[in-house]
Scaffold this active site. Structure first.
Site, PDB file in Angstrom:
ATOM      1  N   CYS A  36       8.292  -3.891   1.699  1.00 50.13           N
ATOM      2  CA  CYS A  36       6.930  -3.574   3.215  1.00 50.13           C
ATOM      3  C   CYS A  36       5.388  -4.259   2.892  1.00 50.13           C
ATOM      4  CB  CYS A  36       6.940  -2.008   3.340  1.00 50.13           C
ATOM      5  SG  CYS A  36       5.581  -2.048   4.519  1.00 50.13           S
ATOM      6  N   CYS A  39       2.908  -2.398   4.034  1.00 48.89           N
ATOM      7  CA  CYS A  39       2.454  -1.669   2.717  1.00 48.89           C
ATOM      8  C   CYS A  39       1.496  -2.269   1.700  1.00 48.89           C
ATOM      9  CB  CYS A  39       3.273  -0.843   2.171  1.00 48.89           C
ATOM     10  SG  CYS A  39       4.288  -0.147   3.235  1.00 48.89           S
TER      11      CYS A  39
END
Length: 294
Positions: A36, A39
């Site tokens: 991700c 993230c």
């Protein structure tokens, strides 16, 4: 990102390191995954915010690829998702990338504004004292990080002893034993080393026993199940619930004093040595033991 207030949690450690810590100070939990990209972009912002609170806000990371059970438990549907825990409960959160200012505004009702930064803030004068405070409040991962940094800069037997304690409480018993072996003057810390090793004996025993829930169920079905009573007491000692564990051992002595060649009495004597003769629990249970014996 490196920060003394940032640590990883798993399904097994979440309740202890997040929920229990959140009764002392809020814990911001970052649910993320390695694939991700948002993230990875968000983490530096969260770390900066946590650092700005100077220990009044903790930051935990949950790798959702590895800890799917936690994602299901808290209904995580997209990444990144960030949840603030306070007093054992989720109280705020958001999904996706948010600017630092928006995240700070979200935190203010629950923790207040971060203190204004001061220039050239001095390093903690006494890392041992700070690490001890962290350990006493259950912030074990923070204590380990602090101690490892302090030892890298200037090692001492006192810091090594604290690191061994922290690693032991974190369940890293083999690493803890290695740290004890690095103490240069063990004879000066003989009592503390002996106490740690006794605690680790209980932890290693407990790792071989069934879960507390199963043992409790066995005792409910058969109050004379001495093995379940003894193993439940050892589980209590492993998590440092000394009073209940000592009560269980004394009760086992009353019902089955000869169980496992007097294991209950022998274990009680180990606990007395572990806690020290001046400890109030030692005084109380030694008196009750002698009343039972004599």
């Amino acid at each position: 990102m490196s920060s003394p207030y940032l640590f990883d949690v798993t399904t097994d450690t979440f309740d202890r390191y997040v929920l229990e810590n959140s009764f002392h100070k809020p814990v911001l939990v970052d649910f993320w995954a390695d694939w991700c990209a948002p993230c990875k972009a968000l983490l530096p912002t969260l770390t900066t915010i946590a650092d700005s609170y100077a220990g009044e806000l903790l930051l935990a990371k949950v790798n959702c690829d590895e800890e799917a059970a936690l994602s299901e438990r808290f209904g995580i549907r997209s990444l990144p998702t960030v949840v603030l825990f306070k007093d054992g409960q989720p109280v705020e959160g958001f999904a996706g990338i948010q600017p630092e200012s928006a995240i700070r505004e979200l935190l203010i009702p629950h923790i207040g504004a971060a203190p204004e930064p001061v220039a050239a803030a001095p390093e903690p004068a006494d890392p041992a004292a700070e690490a001890t405070t962290l350990l006493d409040t259950g912030a074990i991962a923070e204590a380990i990080a602090l101690l490892q940094q302090a030892i890298a800069e200037q090692s001492s037997d006192a810091l090594l002893l604290l690191l061994a304690r922290a690693l032991g409480e974190h369940g890293e018993l083999d690493d803890a034993e290695q740290v004890l072996g690095a103490i240069s003057k063990p004879e000066q810390h003989k009592e503390a080393i002996s106490q740690l090793k006794t605690q680790w004996v209980f932890k290693r025993q407990a790792a071989e026993y069934p879960a507390a829930e199963l043992l409790t169920s066995r005792l409910a079905s058969d109050p004379h199940d001495s093995e379940a009573a003894y193993q439940l007491a050892i589980l209590g000692l492993a998590r440092q619930d000394y009073e209940n564990a000592m009560g269980g051992l004394l009760g086992l002595m009353q019902s089955d004093r000869s169980y496992a060649d007097g294991a209950a009495q022998k274990t009680l004597m180990q606990v007395f040595d572990l806690l020290g003769g001046a400890n109030s629990l030692t005084i109380q249970y030694r008196r009750r033991l002698y009343q039972l014996l004599y």
